[in-house]
Design a protein around this motif. Structure first.
Motif, PDB file in Angstrom:
ATOM      1  N   LEU A 234      -6.329   3.626  20.764  1.00 39.84           N
ATOM      2  CA  LEU A 234      -5.011   3.044  21.008  1.00 39.84           C
ATOM      3  C   LEU A 234      -4.943   1.735  20.230  1.00 39.84           C
ATOM      4  O   LEU A 234      -5.684   0.792  20.507  1.00 39.84           O
ATOM      5  N   ILE A 235      -4.058   1.707  19.232  1.00 34.62           N
ATOM      6  CA  ILE A 235      -4.032   0.606  18.260  1.00 34.62           C
ATOM      7  C   ILE A 235      -2.661  -0.061  18.271  1.00 34.62           C
ATOM      8  O   ILE A 235      -1.625   0.606  18.365  1.00 34.62           O
ATOM      9  N   LYS A 236      -2.659  -1.387  18.173  1.00 45.04           N
ATOM     10  CA  LYS A 236      -1.405  -2.127  18.000  1.00 45.04           C
ATOM     11  C   LYS A 236      -0.770  -1.745  16.653  1.00 45.04           C
ATOM     12  O   LYS A 236      -1.459  -1.660  15.642  1.00 45.04           O
ATOM     13  N   GLU A 237       0.533  -1.498  16.666  1.00 44.34           N
ATOM     14  CA  GLU A 237       1.206  -1.047  15.450  1.00 44.34           C
ATOM     15  C   GLU A 237       1.239  -2.133  14.370  1.00 44.34           C
ATOM     16  O   GLU A 237       1.038  -1.858  13.195  1.00 44.34           O
ATOM     17  N   ARG A 238       1.494  -3.366  14.751  1.00 36.93           N
ATOM     18  CA  ARG A 238       1.632  -4.437  13.769  1.00 36.93           C
ATOM     19  C   ARG A 238       0.251  -4.897  13.289  1.00 36.93           C
ATOM     20  O   ARG A 238      -0.592  -5.279  14.097  1.00 36.93           O
ATOM     21  N   PRO A 239      -0.002  -4.859  11.986  1.00 38.38           N
ATOM     22  CA  PRO A 239      -1.313  -5.289  11.484  1.00 38.38           C
ATOM     23  C   PRO A 239      -1.505  -6.801  11.589  1.00 38.38           C
ATOM     24  O   PRO A 239      -0.557  -7.571  11.442  1.00 38.38           O
ATOM     25  N   ILE A 240      -2.741  -7.191  11.871  1.00 41.41           N
ATOM     26  CA  ILE A 240      -3.071  -8.616  11.882  1.00 41.41           C
ATOM     27  C   ILE A 240      -3.218  -9.111  10.444  1.00 41.41           C
ATOM     28  O   ILE A 240      -2.864 -10.235  10.104  1.00 41.41           O
ATOM     29  N   MET A 241      -3.720  -8.238   9.593  1.00 39.23           N
ATOM     30  CA  MET A 241      -3.993  -8.601   8.211  1.00 39.23           C
ATOM     31  C   MET A 241      -4.025  -7.313   7.385  1.00 39.23           C
ATOM     32  O   MET A 241      -4.381  -6.248   7.889  1.00 39.23           O
ATOM     33  N   THR A 242      -3.620  -7.400   6.114  1.00 40.28           N
ATOM     34  CA  THR A 242      -3.655  -6.241   5.224  1.00 40.28           C
ATOM     35  C   THR A 242      -4.632  -6.500   4.083  1.00 40.28           C
ATOM     36  O   THR A 242      -5.188  -7.598   3.954  1.00 40.28           O
ATOM     37  N   GLY A 243      -4.813  -5.499   3.238  1.00 40.30           N
ATOM     38  CA  GLY A 243      -5.747  -5.622   2.123  1.00 40.30           C
ATOM     39  C   GLY A 243      -5.116  -6.167   0.851  1.00 40.30           C
ATOM     40  O   GLY A 243      -5.697  -6.033  -0.231  1.00 40.30           O
ATOM     41  N   ASP A 244      -3.937  -6.793   0.963  1.00 37.65           N
ATOM     42  CA  ASP A 244      -3.253  -7.303  -0.231  1.00 37.65           C
ATOM     43  C   ASP A 244      -4.041  -8.413  -0.930  1.00 37.65           C
ATOM     44  O   ASP A 244      -3.870  -8.642  -2.129  1.00 37.65           O
ATOM     45  N   THR A 245      -4.874  -9.123  -0.179  1.00 38.80           N
ATOM     46  CA  THR A 245      -5.620 -10.241  -0.770  1.00 38.80           C
ATOM     47  C   THR A 245      -7.037  -9.830  -1.179  1.00 38.80           C
ATOM     48  O   THR A 245      -7.874 -10.685  -1.465  1.00 38.80           O
ATOM     49  N   LEU A 246      -7.284  -8.525  -1.213  1.00 37.87           N
ATOM     50  CA  LEU A 246      -8.608  -8.020  -1.574  1.00 37.87           C
ATOM     51  C   LEU A 246      -8.881  -8.255  -3.061  1.00 37.87           C
ATOM     52  O   LEU A 246      -8.019  -8.000  -3.909  1.00 37.87           O
ATOM     53  N   THR A 247     -10.064  -8.752  -3.395  1.00 42.34           N
ATOM     54  CA  THR A 247     -10.425  -8.979  -4.800  1.00 42.34           C
ATOM     55  C   THR A 247     -11.554  -8.070  -5.269  1.00 42.34           C
ATOM     56  O   THR A 247     -11.704  -7.845  -6.472  1.00 42.34           O
ATOM     57  N   ALA A 248     -12.375  -7.552  -4.365  1.00 40.20           N
ATOM     58  CA  ALA A 248     -13.494  -6.698  -4.769  1.00 40.20           C
ATOM     59  C   ALA A 248     -13.832  -5.738  -3.643  1.00 40.20           C
ATOM     60  O   ALA A 248     -13.680  -6.053  -2.464  1.00 40.20           O
ATOM     61  N   ALA A 249     -14.276  -4.544  -4.037  1.00 38.87           N
ATOM     62  CA  ALA A 249     -14.755  -3.535  -3.089  1.00 38.87           C
ATOM     63  C   ALA A 249     -15.866  -2.765  -3.783  1.00 38.87           C
ATOM     64  O   ALA A 249     -15.657  -2.200  -4.850  1.00 38.87           O
ATOM     65  N   ARG A 328     -10.132  -1.043  -4.961  1.00 41.42           N
ATOM     66  CA  ARG A 328     -10.108  -1.939  -6.121  1.00 41.42           C
ATOM     67  C   ARG A 328      -8.836  -1.740  -6.937  1.00 41.42           C
ATOM     68  O   ARG A 328      -8.260  -2.697  -7.459  1.00 41.42           O
ATOM     69  N   ALA A 329      -8.416  -0.494  -7.099  1.00 39.46           N
ATOM     70  CA  ALA A 329      -7.230  -0.207  -7.914  1.00 39.46           C
ATOM     71  C   ALA A 329      -5.947  -0.629  -7.220  1.00 39.46           C
ATOM     72  O   ALA A 329      -4.914  -0.777  -7.862  1.00 39.46           O
ATOM     73  N   GLY A 330      -6.019  -0.832  -5.903  1.00 38.98           N
ATOM     74  CA  GLY A 330      -4.831  -1.256  -5.169  1.00 38.98           C
ATOM     75  C   GLY A 330      -4.179  -0.095  -4.449  1.00 38.98           C
ATOM     76  O   GLY A 330      -4.372   1.076  -4.790  1.00 38.98           O
ATOM     77  N   ALA A 331      -3.409  -0.425  -3.449  1.00 39.29           N
ATOM     78  CA  ALA A 331      -2.725   0.597  -2.660  1.00 39.29           C
ATOM     79  C   ALA A 331      -1.506   1.116  -3.405  1.00 39.29           C
ATOM     80  O   ALA A 331      -0.827   0.385  -4.125  1.00 39.29           O
ATOM     81  N   LEU A 332      -1.228   2.399  -3.215  1.00 43.88           N
ATOM     82  CA  LEU A 332       0.008   2.945  -3.745  1.00 43.88           C
ATOM     83  C   LEU A 332       1.178   2.347  -2.960  1.00 43.88           C
ATOM     84  O   LEU A 332       1.088   2.181  -1.742  1.00 43.88           O
ATOM     85  N   PRO A 333       2.275   2.038  -3.637  1.00 49.83           N
ATOM     86  CA  PRO A 333       3.413   1.439  -2.926  1.00 49.83           C
ATOM     87  C   PRO A 333       4.108   2.421  -1.992  1.00 49.83           C
ATOM     88  O   PRO A 333       4.860   2.015  -1.112  1.00 49.83           O
ATOM     89  N   ALA A 334       3.857   3.710  -2.215  1.00 48.52           N
ATOM     90  CA  ALA A 334       4.449   4.753  -1.373  1.00 48.52           C
ATOM     91  C   ALA A 334       3.574   5.989  -1.483  1.00 48.52           C
ATOM     92  O   ALA A 334       2.859   6.163  -2.469  1.00 48.52           O
ATOM     93  N   PRO A 335       3.611   6.870  -0.486  1.00 47.78           N
ATOM     94  CA  PRO A 335       2.811   8.100  -0.581  1.00 47.78           C
ATOM     95  C   PRO A 335       3.284   8.965  -1.759  1.00 47.78           C
ATOM     96  O   PRO A 335       4.442   8.896  -2.178  1.00 47.78           O
ATOM     97  N   VAL A 336       2.370   9.779  -2.269  1.00 41.53           N
ATOM     98  CA  VAL A 336       2.720  10.739  -3.308  1.00 41.53           C
ATOM     99  C   VAL A 336       2.384  12.137  -2.811  1.00 41.53           C
ATOM    100  O   VAL A 336       1.433  12.327  -2.056  1.00 41.53           O
ATOM    101  N   ILE A 337       3.194  13.100  -3.220  1.00 44.76           N
ATOM    102  CA  ILE A 337       2.910  14.500  -2.881  1.00 44.76           C
ATOM    103  C   ILE A 337       2.705  15.267  -4.179  1.00 44.76           C
ATOM    104  O   ILE A 337       3.260  14.916  -5.228  1.00 44.76           O
ATOM    105  N   ILE A 338       1.895  16.299  -4.120  1.00 47.95           N
ATOM    106  CA  ILE A 338       1.583  17.109  -5.298  1.00 47.95           C
ATOM    107  C   ILE A 338       2.587  18.258  -5.376  1.00 47.95           C
ATOM    108  O   ILE A 338       2.621  19.137  -4.511  1.00 47.95           O
ATOM    109  N   LEU A 339       3.410  18.250  -6.422  1.00 48.23           N
ATOM    110  CA  LEU A 339       4.384  19.314  -6.618  1.00 48.23           C
ATOM    111  C   LEU A 339       3.788  20.480  -7.399  1.00 48.23           C
ATOM    112  O   LEU A 339       4.170  21.633  -7.201  1.00 48.23           O
ATOM    113  N   GLU A 340       2.866  20.161  -8.302  1.00 46.92           N
ATOM    114  CA  GLU A 340       2.265  21.202  -9.146  1.00 46.92           C
ATOM    115  C   GLU A 340       0.802  20.863  -9.380  1.00 46.92           C
ATOM    116  O   GLU A 340       0.463  19.731  -9.694  1.00 46.92           O
ATOM    117  N   ASN A 341      -0.041  21.855  -9.231  1.00 48.13           N
ATOM    118  CA  ASN A 341      -1.481  21.665  -9.438  1.00 48.13           C
ATOM    119  C   ASN A 341      -2.015  22.893 -10.156  1.00 48.13           C
ATOM    120  O   ASN A 341      -2.107  23.978  -9.577  1.00 48.13           O
TER     121      ASN A 341
END
Length: 518
Positions: A234-249, A328-341
């Motif tokens: 059971l998790i609080k919906e609002r994040p305390i902190m995000t990974g936007d300030t991440l510099t290395a992984a 390291r590459a950063g989060a996608l700004p939105a989900p992506v779906i595969i239309l063709e593979n």
């Protein structure tokens, strides 16, 4: 003129040796495209609506924090996705002018009106801002996917936007397609969220989660049986902190069990936020959530300075490595779906390579036979220059790291014809000069001089067309354009410079009264 041979001949040999050194061995130095060596062809669609929803929620949070900094008393600030509005509910209407002035600093937000006797101010995001968010989401997704693929280690991938929100990804020679798909499609949104201890996860599943909380799961795999179970949190919906300030992984291994984990490093701002997070939640559990999946939910035992954290989750080494790449590459700004593979088998590539090599060899031999019969000894010079043209083309492809595709082989075959065409123009001019009675030396000089402008005009116009194809074409067309551009440059060098040097060298050795040119 003949004194120029002292530098022309060494230059030709130097260029030839350099091209051979660059291209040998050909199978190791020249990358084959997707159509020749097989690989993966993906068409992805960016869910730009999700990017707009996320941007609207972020805008509401930003406005709330800005108003709180202005000491404005707020009852609530929330966003409505249905009409793209942000609602600000004040405690006292006296703060309405200050609120209006503060919101002006946010671009593309227009005041729709007020409700509750002026206590509720309703702002709407403009259509121009929505369009910008969607376009920016596609471009950001493109760069994020490119960064992930580059770190994954695929040679010469093709990644480009198609239409308004689709992205084409071609990965030649990929050996682990499922792993590549998982890496490319991972949104990689890292969040630190507080665990809600007000009730048990099972109670929340049975009775419904409290307002502001949700049930998320941790995936647990039994190492012995391979059975996968999911543990609810059971998790609080609002994040305390995000990974936007991440510099290395990066992937590391613990000393006790030698199990891989992902070590995180934040920038100075992120370090301060993480320290405050650990300080505010001493003795409490904080969940590390990635794409709505709980990886771990440790209890904060002490304040953690230095901006360092780690993600553990019973990973395999490849899973930990791919997670580090995605972070390291950063989060996608939105989900992506595969239309063709589509996966293209390497057997098709081998057949294509063999057919292409056979066609080049057959064309080369036929041109050789024709040139030697029609232009005799001068035809041998043209064929030698043609061979050098092919060597230079392969060397240039290896130097620039260009991929050889099936259309690229077609470009090479076309280049063979164009290189011979330049020699034909020169030889016909020389024939004309000999027919009107000019000496051999004068005929050769006049033939090259008069044919030069025609050769340059023809090759420059074709080169311009090839550049346009490269600029606006897709992957296969670009492959054709690359080999055509390189082939044109090489044919100019071989047909004009090399052939002329061979003729000059022959005339420098002895006096020639007749020329074997048919």
């Amino acid at each position: 003129m003949f004194r120029d041979l002292k530098w022309k001949i060494p230059l030709i040999f130097a260029v030839l040796l350099g091209a051979v050194w660059l291209a040998y061995p050909v199978d190791e130095k020249i990358n084959l495209g997707l159509d020749l060596q097989g690989g993966m062809h993906l068409v992805l669609e960016v869910q730009t609506e999700k990017a707009v929803e996320s941007a609207l929620e972020q805008r509401a949070d930003d406005i709330k924090r800005a108003l709180q900094d202005e000491d404005i008393e707020l009852e609530r600030v929330f966003a409505l996705q249905e009409d793209m509005t942000v609602h600000i509910i004040l405690v006292d209407t006296i703060d309405a002018p200050t609120t209006t002035e503060a919101v002006k600093s946010y671009p593309n937000m227009k005041l729709l009106g007020t409700e509750r006797d002026g206590l509720e101010l309703i702002y709407q995001v403009t259509p121009e801002e929505i369009k910008f968010i969607k376009e920016n989401a596609v471009q950001q997704a493109l760069e994020t996917i490119r960064n992930r693929v580059d770190q994954f280690g695929v040679s010469e991938p093709a990644i480009q936007v198609q239409g308004e929100r689709r992205i084409l990804v071609q990965l030649p020679g990929i050996e682990e397609p499922e792993r590549a798909i998982n890496l490319i499609g991972k949104t990689a949104r890292l969040e630190f969220k507080a665990v809600d201890e007000s009730m048990s996860p099972q109670q929340a599943l049975n009775e419904g989660a409290p307002m502001g909380s949700e049930v998320l799961y941790q995936r647990i795999e039994n190492e012995e049986t391979g059975e996968v179970t999911k543990e609810p949190y059971l998790i609080k919906e609002r994040p305390i902190m995000t990974g936007d300030t991440l510099t290395a992984a990066e992937v590391r291994f613990d000393n006790q069990f030698n199990e891989p984990y992902v070590a995180l490093t934040f920038n100075s701002l992120g370090g301060q936020q993480f320290y405050q997070l650990s300080k505010d939640h001493l003795g409490k559990r904080v969940a590390i959530v990635l794409d709505n999946n709980v990886y771990s939910a440790p209890v904060i035992r002490e304040e953690i300075p230095g901006g360092r954290a780690q993600i553990t989750g019973r990973f395999t080494t490849n899973e930990a490595r791919d997670l580090a790449i995605a972070l390291r590459a950063g989060a996608l700004p939105a989900p992506v779906i595969i239309l063709e593979n589509r996966t293209i088998g390497p057997s098709l590539g081998r057949d294509s390579v063999e057919a292409g090599v056979t066609s080049i060899a057959a064309g080369f031999v036929m041109v050789l036979i024709f040139m030697m019969i029609y232009y005799r000894l001068s035809g041998v010079i043209a064929v030698t220059a043609l061979f050098l043209n092919l060597v230079l083309l392969l060397g240039a492809l290896a130097y620039f790291g260009a991929s050889l595709t099936l259309p690229g082989i077609a470009g090479i075959i076309l280049t063979v014809g164009m290189a011979v065409d330049a020699n034909v123009l020169v030889f016909e001019r020389i024939r004309e000069e000999i027919r009107i009675g000019k000496p051999v030396r004068a005929a050769i000089e006049a033939g090259f001089a008069k044919a030069l402008s025609t050769i340059v005009d023809a090759n420059v116009t074709t080169f311009i067309a090839a550049i346009v194809l490269f600029q606006f074409g897709t992957g296969p067309i670009k492959g054709f354009a690359i080999t055509l551009c390189i082939g044109i440059a090489a044919s100019m060098f071989t047909a004009v410079f090399v052939s002329r040097t061979v003729f000059d060298s022959a005339m420098a050795r002895k006096k020639i009264n007749t020329l074997s040119i048919g």
